[in-house]
Each structure stands twice: as C-alpha cells, then as structure tokens.
Design a protein around this motif. Structure first.
Motif, short mmCIF file in Angstrom:
data_model
loop_
_atom_site.label_atom_id
_atom_site.label_comp_id
_atom_site.label_asym_id
_atom_site.label_seq_id
_atom_site.Cartn_x
_atom_site.Cartn_y
_atom_site.Cartn_z
N TYR A 88 0.87 -1.17 0.00
CA TYR A 88 0.00 0.00 0.00
C TYR A 88 0.90 1.22 0.00
O TYR A 88 1.95 1.22 0.65
CB TYR A 88 -0.87 0.05 1.26
CG TYR A 88 -1.96 -0.98 1.30
CD1 TYR A 88 -3.24 -0.66 0.90
CD2 TYR A 88 -1.70 -2.27 1.73
CE1 TYR A 88 -4.24 -1.61 0.94
CE2 TYR A 88 -2.69 -3.22 1.77
CZ TYR A 88 -3.97 -2.89 1.38
OH TYR A 88 -4.95 -3.83 1.41
N ARG A 107 -3.12 0.74 -3.83
CA ARG A 107 -3.09 -0.61 -3.29
C ARG A 107 -2.75 -1.55 -4.42
O ARG A 107 -3.38 -1.53 -5.47
CB ARG A 107 -4.47 -0.98 -2.73
CG ARG A 107 -4.59 -2.42 -2.33
CD ARG A 107 -5.99 -2.75 -1.87
NE ARG A 107 -6.13 -4.19 -1.70
CZ ARG A 107 -7.19 -4.77 -1.20
NH1 ARG A 107 -8.22 -4.05 -0.83
NH2 ARG A 107 -7.23 -6.07 -1.08
N ALA A 112 -11.50 3.54 -0.69
CA ALA A 112 -10.45 4.05 0.19
C ALA A 112 -10.91 5.35 0.83
O ALA A 112 -11.82 6.02 0.33
CB ALA A 112 -9.17 4.29 -0.60
N TRP A 158 -9.11 8.73 3.51
CA TRP A 158 -7.92 9.22 4.16
C TRP A 158 -8.29 9.82 5.51
O TRP A 158 -9.39 10.32 5.70
CB TRP A 158 -7.13 10.18 3.29
CG TRP A 158 -7.71 11.54 3.05
CD1 TRP A 158 -8.65 11.89 2.14
CD2 TRP A 158 -7.34 12.75 3.73
NE1 TRP A 158 -8.90 13.23 2.19
CE2 TRP A 158 -8.11 13.79 3.16
CE3 TRP A 158 -6.45 13.06 4.73
CZ2 TRP A 158 -8.01 15.10 3.58
CZ3 TRP A 158 -6.35 14.37 5.16
CH2 TRP A 158 -7.12 15.38 4.57
N CYS A 163 -3.07 9.46 6.74
CA CYS A 163 -3.08 8.03 6.40
C CYS A 163 -4.11 7.75 5.31
O CYS A 163 -5.08 8.49 5.16
CB CYS A 163 -3.44 7.18 7.61
SG CYS A 163 -2.38 7.41 9.04
N GLN A 220 -6.50 4.40 4.06
CA GLN A 220 -6.97 3.08 4.46
C GLN A 220 -7.93 2.56 3.40
O GLN A 220 -8.76 3.32 2.89
CB GLN A 220 -7.70 3.18 5.80
CG GLN A 220 -8.29 1.88 6.28
CD GLN A 220 -9.08 2.05 7.57
OE1 GLN A 220 -9.50 3.16 7.91
NE2 GLN A 220 -9.28 0.97 8.28
N TYR A 221 -7.81 1.29 3.06
CA TYR A 221 -8.73 0.65 2.12
C TYR A 221 -9.78 -0.12 2.89
O TYR A 221 -9.49 -0.75 3.92
CB TYR A 221 -7.97 -0.26 1.15
CG TYR A 221 -7.44 0.53 -0.03
CD1 TYR A 221 -8.16 0.61 -1.21
CD2 TYR A 221 -6.27 1.25 0.07
CE1 TYR A 221 -7.71 1.37 -2.27
CE2 TYR A 221 -5.81 2.02 -0.98
CZ TYR A 221 -6.54 2.06 -2.15
OH TYR A 221 -6.10 2.84 -3.19
N ASN A 230 -9.80 -3.46 5.35
CA ASN A 230 -8.48 -3.64 5.97
C ASN A 230 -8.37 -2.69 7.15
O ASN A 230 -8.66 -1.51 7.04
CB ASN A 230 -7.37 -3.34 4.97
CG ASN A 230 -7.36 -4.31 3.82
OD1 ASN A 230 -7.33 -5.51 4.03
ND2 ASN A 230 -7.40 -3.80 2.62
N SER A 231 -7.90 -3.21 8.27
CA SER A 231 -7.78 -2.38 9.46
C SER A 231 -6.50 -1.53 9.45
O SER A 231 -6.43 -0.52 10.12
CB SER A 231 -7.83 -3.24 10.72
OG SER A 231 -6.76 -4.17 10.69
N PHE A 232 -5.48 -1.97 8.71
CA PHE A 232 -4.23 -1.21 8.74
C PHE A 232 -4.24 -0.08 7.73
O PHE A 232 -5.01 -0.09 6.77
CB PHE A 232 -3.01 -2.13 8.54
CG PHE A 232 -3.05 -2.91 7.27
CD1 PHE A 232 -3.60 -4.18 7.24
CD2 PHE A 232 -2.51 -2.39 6.09
CE1 PHE A 232 -3.63 -4.90 6.06
CE2 PHE A 232 -2.54 -3.12 4.93
CZ PHE A 232 -3.10 -4.38 4.90
N LYS A 233 -3.37 0.89 7.99
CA LYS A 233 -3.28 2.09 7.16
C LYS A 233 -1.82 2.29 6.78
O LYS A 233 -0.93 1.81 7.45
CB LYS A 233 -3.74 3.32 7.94
CG LYS A 233 -5.12 3.23 8.50
CD LYS A 233 -5.39 4.43 9.39
CE LYS A 233 -6.74 4.34 10.07
NZ LYS A 233 -7.00 5.46 10.94
N CYS A 273 0.77 5.49 6.37
CA CYS A 273 0.76 6.86 6.88
C CYS A 273 2.04 7.62 6.55
O CYS A 273 3.07 7.03 6.28
CB CYS A 273 0.57 6.84 8.40
SG CYS A 273 -0.91 5.99 8.93
#
Length: 147
Positions: free
Chosen positions: A44, A68, A80, A82, A132, A134-135, A138-141, A143
């Motif tokens: 990402y 991504r 997505a 931000w 950041c 984020q898609y 998905n919990s992660f970003k 940044c």
C-alpha cells in the motif's frame, strides 16, 4: 570620526536586521513538496503534496492519494478513505469512502484513489500531523508524518 562612523554603521545594520526580522509573511517563500510512503506485505502506498512556509508550524495538505497493489483484480471494486491525526489529537476522517480506480501499470493491477488538487488551498494542519490512507475491509493504514 571613526567612532561616529562605527555608530552609524551599527545603527544601519541594526535597522536592516530589524526590517528583515519583521518582514511580511507574504515575502516568505512558500514551498510545495511531494511525499510518498509505502508499506509492503501487502503493498500500500500514500502520496500527496504538502505546502508550507519556512519558519511556520502550519502545513497544508493539498492533494493526497492512496495506491493498493496486493490482491487487486481487474474486475474488483475497492474503496479508500484518508484520515489525519493532529499532534495530541484524535484521528479524524479527511474524506469518506471513495471508489478507487483500477489501473494496470507494468503488468500489475492497482487500485488508486485521490483527493484534492495541488493548489495550496487544502486542509490546514499543524506540523507533525499524521495523514493516512486506508482501504475498506483492511484495518491497517499507510501513513506519512508532515514534518
């Protein structure tokens, strides 16, 4: 005579120093910088433009985008958003979920979403704010800190 000339020189130099310190903000140089950060496994990336004036603690987020690559299919639909977090503050959503565009670059499919324009009129945030992307799903970003 040397003493008088020295005093005049000192007064002139002091006046020049004071006038340079009290210069109007309009005369300060404004800089726009592109930033890019990637996170791998999965891949990402975040990219964008920030504008700032040297010596100030304000940053302007002009444009921001997220890319991504991992798990993207030609016919898939991806969303997505931000977010940003000011120093000492809570995370806020910069923009809601936006449908990403699937594109093929060098034989690899990626989903890209972008917001804003590089025009210096974006969101004003303090220095060291973290932005950041984020898609959805998905919990992660990924940044970037705006220094």
């Amino acid at each position: 005579m040397n003493n008088t000339t020295g005093k005049a020189l000192l007064v002139g130099a002091t006046a020049a120093l004071v006038s340079s310190l009290v210069a109007s903000p309009a005369s300060a140089a404004t800089t726009t910088v592109n930033f890019v950060a990637c996170r791998h496994n999965p891949t990402y990336c975040i990219n964008g433009d920030k504008t700032y004036t040297k010596g100030t603690s304000t940053r302007i987020v002009d444009a921001i985008g997220g890319d991504r690559e991992t798990g993207v299919k030609r016919t898939g639909t991806y969303y997505a958003r931000w977010t940003y977090k000011k120093p000492g503050g809570k995370t806020k959503v910069g923009a809601g979920w936006k449908k990403a565009t699937v594109r093929k670059i060098d034989g690899i499919y990626s989903a890209y979403a972008g917001w804003g324009h590089a025009d210096g009129k974006g969101l004003k945030v303090p220095k060291n704010t973290v932005v950041c992307v984020q898609y959805k799903g998905n919990s992660f970003k990924v940044c970037e800190k705006l220094t």
